[in-house]
Design an enzyme around this catalytic site. Structure first.
Site, PDB file in Angstrom:
ATOM      1  N   CYS A  84       0.823  -1.219   0.000  1.00  0.00           N
ATOM      2  CA  CYS A  84       0.000   0.000   0.000  1.00  0.00           C
ATOM      3  C   CYS A  84       0.851   1.260   0.000  1.00  0.00           C
ATOM      4  O   CYS A  84       0.318   2.366  -0.086  1.00  0.00           O
ATOM      5  CB  CYS A  84      -0.951  -0.005   1.189  1.00  0.00           C
ATOM      6  SG  CYS A  84      -1.710  -1.603   1.471  1.00  0.00           S
ATOM      7  N   CYS A 208     -12.892   0.668   8.647  1.00  0.00           N
ATOM      8  CA  CYS A 208     -12.094   0.178   7.518  1.00  0.00           C
ATOM      9  C   CYS A 208     -12.165   1.130   6.332  1.00  0.00           C
ATOM     10  O   CYS A 208     -13.233   1.663   6.024  1.00  0.00           O
ATOM     11  CB  CYS A 208     -12.591  -1.191   7.071  1.00  0.00           C
ATOM     12  SG  CYS A 208     -12.687  -2.381   8.416  1.00  0.00           S
ATOM     13  N   SER A 209     -11.025   1.294   5.643  1.00  0.00           N
ATOM     14  CA  SER A 209     -11.028   2.102   4.425  1.00  0.00           C
ATOM     15  C   SER A 209     -11.741   1.322   3.330  1.00  0.00           C
ATOM     16  O   SER A 209     -12.040   0.137   3.487  1.00  0.00           O
ATOM     17  CB  SER A 209      -9.605   2.447   3.999  1.00  0.00           C
ATOM     18  OG  SER A 209      -8.860   1.274   3.780  1.00  0.00           O
ATOM     19  N   ILE A 211     -12.385  -0.409  -0.360  1.00  0.00           N
ATOM     20  CA  ILE A 211     -11.774  -1.066  -1.517  1.00  0.00           C
ATOM     21  C   ILE A 211     -12.207  -0.250  -2.727  1.00  0.00           C
ATOM     22  O   ILE A 211     -13.402  -0.122  -2.989  1.00  0.00           O
ATOM     23  CB  ILE A 211     -12.245  -2.535  -1.606  1.00  0.00           C
ATOM     24  CG1 ILE A 211     -11.721  -3.325  -0.402  1.00  0.00           C
ATOM     25  CG2 ILE A 211     -11.805  -3.159  -2.921  1.00  0.00           C
ATOM     26  CD1 ILE A 211     -12.284  -4.736  -0.282  1.00  0.00           C
ATOM     27  N   LYS A 329     -10.016   6.400   4.413  1.00  0.00           N
ATOM     28  CA  LYS A 329     -11.306   6.032   4.992  1.00  0.00           C
ATOM     29  C   LYS A 329     -12.483   6.404   4.080  1.00  0.00           C
ATOM     30  O   LYS A 329     -13.308   5.566   3.760  1.00  0.00           O
ATOM     31  CB  LYS A 329     -11.396   6.715   6.368  1.00  0.00           C
ATOM     32  CG  LYS A 329     -12.620   6.562   7.192  1.00  0.00           C
ATOM     33  CD  LYS A 329     -12.834   5.164   7.716  1.00  0.00           C
ATOM     34  CE  LYS A 329     -13.515   4.269   6.728  1.00  0.00           C
ATOM     35  NZ  LYS A 329     -14.938   4.147   6.828  1.00  0.00           N
ATOM     36  N   HIS A 333      -9.169   3.695  -0.996  1.00  0.00           N
ATOM     37  CA  HIS A 333      -7.775   3.258  -0.900  1.00  0.00           C
ATOM     38  C   HIS A 333      -7.423   2.295  -2.027  1.00  0.00           C
ATOM     39  O   HIS A 333      -7.272   1.106  -1.820  1.00  0.00           O
ATOM     40  CB  HIS A 333      -7.568   2.611   0.479  1.00  0.00           C
ATOM     41  CG  HIS A 333      -6.167   2.152   0.765  1.00  0.00           C
ATOM     42  ND1 HIS A 333      -5.053   2.697   0.149  1.00  0.00           N
ATOM     43  CD2 HIS A 333      -5.712   1.190   1.612  1.00  0.00           C
ATOM     44  CE1 HIS A 333      -3.967   2.071   0.616  1.00  0.00           C
ATOM     45  NE2 HIS A 333      -4.336   1.156   1.494  1.00  0.00           N
TER      46      HIS A 333
END
Lengths: 384, 146
Positions: A84, A208-209, A211, A329, A333
């Site tokens: 990442c 969670c960020s 997808i 977030k 991402h």
């Protein structure tokens, strides 16, 4: 040492970009960056592309697809992979290319197309960014790694709580609504954040960020060439570090050593302290990661990150605004794109072009980009 | 035994006997003959002094829970196939996973069966043991010490 400047930035719309491929996403960012820099494509001398996963790309040379599609053959080109942090490491490689004298004008791309695979498949691909031999057999997903950090953090600092994690989600979702390129433009309340379904205990949906699909491109130039551009933003500090692949071998589960050493190097090189930073983007792939980043970057003491968010010190008008672009977030991402998009955001902040989310008078910016669960970290410092 | 029975993916590794030991009820680690550095998961080479002379030793198995999670959204690899029965719905509740600190520098990862994350806390005293699964695979579980 002569300096390196960023003179053009472009970001594609982040999100579930149905019907758009990896190379097409990159084209959107690339064209915007060229127009922003007001240069012609033929002026680019060298190209670097950050892209994290062949599995997401369903190809073995995703960089080559991009290079051809941008019409940049036969210029030198290679891909950088650091999970990442691929994007920020690509920016670092761009800086090195210029400082070595190999090129004066370098294009750096970051790109990832993540939503063409199913969520369980994406969870599997991300899970294998961890130690796929020794830890993946225990069903560890990527949220699972950060969940382990969260469980240990919350147990170590007794006064911290899950509401502090929720407050990070609330802040970043709020700022996502001010960023037209963000994946999600929706306010999330603390109650919603605390009642979302559990992805990996104690992390819930809103911890969670996203997808996402997306790309970002920047044009970097040598100091010599920078004179012809109106608003160069200088990269004045770079730092990078690494960390054990296996989470079972970490010295600390409340900090990322890679981020601490990267921050230390970057501050020293730029000759500044954490207090001098006017605006920061940090790697909030999970809410716990943003809390840990506050401490690793020296924005507060160990264990005090919850106080920072409770006092709203990282909001736009706070002591040190963090992720006022929505962060990973809310912005999304797309892993390979993230680091380059971070640089693009800080460049816009330091130029004063961020509209509603502009940090007034920002002169010094910082980006903090983590690969995997800390295996790679890059910290860059920028000055107007 | 194939190492893959533990790792799920790779089979070729110098420390492949780790899986055989698990099947025989032992969790093994390695120690460098030259600098005494200990490795769990086991390594055939010393990352510290670069020696390739290693000894196997049996890990202590009791210790404190350092951290844990319960992963509700699992990688595809671990997902159940869909039921073909009309109207039926299977609800899967995965086991928590934890890291057990058994001695300085050695933390053992394992599934924590028959429990929920809500019933666990960092610092819980637990014991790690190898576990043979019905399909021939081997893994490690962590259980509360009564």
């Amino acid at each position: 040492m002569p300096r390196v400047a960023v003179v053009g930035v472009g970001i594609s719309k982040f999100g579930r970009r149905k019907g758009v491929s990896l190379r097409e996403l990159t084209f959107e960012a690339f064209k915007e960056a060229l127009e922003d820099a007001q240069i012609k494509k033929d002026e680019i001398q060298s190209v670097i592309t950050g892209c994290a996963s062949d599995e997401f790309a369903m190809a073995n040379q995703p960089g080559a697809q991009i290079q051809e599609y941008l019409g940049l053959n036969p210029k030198p080109h290679f891909r950088v992979e650091a999970a990442c942090a691929s994007g920020s490491m690509a920016v670092r490689a761009g800086w090195m290319t210029i400082q070595s004298g190999l090129a004066d004008i370098v294009l750096v791309n970051g790109a990832e197309k993540m939503t063409e695979v199913s969520t369980p498949k994406a969870t599997e691909i991300m899970g294998k960014f961890g130690d796929s031999t020794w830890e993946y057999p225990f069903g560890i997903s990527f949220p699972g790694y950060y969940a382990m950090l969260a469980s240990n953090y919350l147990a170590t600092y007794k006064e911290s709580g899950k509401t502090d994690l929720a407050k990070i989600a609330v802040k970043n979702h709020y700022y996502g609504t001010l960023n037209p390129k963000a994946h999600m433009q929706k306010i999330v309340t603390e109650e919603q954040a605390l009642s979302g379904f559990i992805v990996a205990y104690p992390l819930r949906l809103h911890d969670c960020s996203l997808i996402s699909d997306g790309a970002a491109s920047i044009v970097m130039v040598s100091e010599k060439v920078a004179k012809r551009f109106d608003k160069p933003i200088w990269i004045t500090g770079l730092g990078a570090g690494s960390e054990t692949h296996a989470i079972g071998r970490r010295k600390s589960l409340t900090s990322l050593e890679s981020a601490c050493v990267a921050a230390d190097q970057a501050y020293k090189m730029a000759g500044i302290t954490p207090k001098d930073v006017d605006v920061a983007v940090v790697h909030d792939c999970f809410t716990i990661a943003e809390l840990i980043a506050y401490e690793d970057l020296g924005f507060c003491k160990r264990g005090e990150a919850p106080i920072l968010i409770r006092n709203k010190d990282t909001y736009l008008d706070g002591l040190i605004p963090v992720n006022v672009d929505g962060g990973l977030k809310a912005k999304g991402h797309p892993i390979g794109a993230t680091g380059v998009a971070m640089t693009a955001e800080i460049v816009k902040q330091l130029r004063g072009e961020c509209g509603e989310r502009q940090v007034k008078g920002a002169k010094i910016g910082l980006s903090h980009n983590v690969g995997g669960s800390g295996q790679f970290t890059a910290v860059h410092i920028y000055e107007a | 035994m194939d190492f893959k029975k533990f790792s799920l993916m790779i089979n070729e590794i110098k420390v492949a006997t780790f899986a055989d030991s698990l099947a025989q009820g032992r969790i093994m680690a390695t120690r460098c003959k030259k600098c005494n550095c200990e490795y769990y998961p086991p390594q055939s080479d010393c990352s510290q002094c670069l020696s390739q002379e290693m000894d196997w030793f049996e890990c202590p198995t009791e210790g404190k829970l350092v951290s844990f999670t319960q992963i509700m959204v699992l990688p595809e690899h671990f997902a159940l196939p869909e039921l073909s029965v009309p109207f039926a719905k299977a609800t899967l509740t995965p086991s928590p996973v934890g890291l057990l600190d058994v001695k300085e520098g050695i933390r053992i990862m394992g599934w924590i069966p028959r429990t929920s994350a809500n019933d666990l806390k960092v610092g819980d005293r637990m014991k790690a043991s190898p576990q043979a699964l019905d399909d021939g695979r081997v893994t490690i579980i962590l259980e509360m010490i009564e």
